[in-house]
Design a protein around this motif. Structure first.
Motif, short mmCIF file in Angstrom:
data_model
loop_
_atom_site.label_atom_id
_atom_site.label_comp_id
_atom_site.label_asym_id
_atom_site.label_seq_id
_atom_site.Cartn_x
_atom_site.Cartn_y
_atom_site.Cartn_z
N THR A 28 11.59 7.85 4.90
CA THR A 28 11.03 7.82 6.25
C THR A 28 11.91 6.95 7.14
O THR A 28 12.82 6.28 6.66
N ALA A 29 11.62 6.93 8.43
CA ALA A 29 12.40 6.12 9.36
C ALA A 29 12.18 4.63 9.13
O ALA A 29 13.01 3.81 9.50
N GLY A 41 0.82 -1.20 0.00
CA GLY A 41 0.00 0.00 0.00
C GLY A 41 0.85 1.25 0.00
O GLY A 41 1.88 1.33 -0.66
N ARG A 42 0.44 2.22 0.76
CA ARG A 42 1.14 3.50 0.78
C ARG A 42 2.58 3.39 1.26
O ARG A 42 3.43 4.14 0.82
N SER A 43 2.85 2.45 2.14
CA SER A 43 4.22 2.32 2.64
C SER A 43 5.20 1.95 1.53
O SER A 43 6.39 2.23 1.64
N ASN A 44 4.71 1.34 0.47
CA ASN A 44 5.59 0.99 -0.64
C ASN A 44 5.62 2.06 -1.73
O ASN A 44 6.29 1.88 -2.74
N ARG A 45 4.94 3.13 -1.52
CA ARG A 45 4.91 4.19 -2.52
C ARG A 45 5.93 5.29 -2.27
O ARG A 45 5.96 6.26 -2.99
N VAL A 46 6.73 5.13 -1.23
CA VAL A 46 7.80 6.10 -0.96
C VAL A 46 9.12 5.35 -0.93
O VAL A 46 9.17 4.13 -0.72
#
Length: 97
Positions: A84-85, A74-79
């Motif tokens: 981020t940490a 989801g969103r965590s794989n889009r950055v």
């Protein structure tokens, strides 16, 4: 995984990361328990991995011993990993034991 038994908590839904972090607060009240979590990341939840996890979940030495499986993405794989940490973004699953 639900076919194996009734989960203690089921957070299988999109949710903010802060909600995931708080999902087990009721089980681990601050100051009542020393806990140790270890985890690993895997790309697929294969039969071999399930064959390891199921006996561990079925023979928990304590009601406060958990086997936890998170579907990542989801969103965590889009950055990017450096944005981020939280840097692990390559695996599809995270397994706690």
């Amino acid at each position: 995984m639900r076919e194996l038994g009734t989960p203690l908590t089921d957070i299988t839904q999109p949710m903010p990361f802060a909600a995931v972090q708080q999902a087990f607060d009721e089980f681990f009240r601050r100051g009542t328990l020393r806990s140790y979590w270890k985890s690993t990341f895997v790309n697929e939840l294969t039969d071999e991995i399930v064959d390891i996890l199921v006996p561990r979940a079925q023979s928990r030495p304590s009601t406060r011993t958990f086997v936890v499986i998170f579907l990542m993405g989801g969103r965590s794989n889009r950055v990017g990993a450096e944005d981020t940490a939280y840097s692990e973004r390559s695996a599809k699953w995270m397994v706690f034991d």
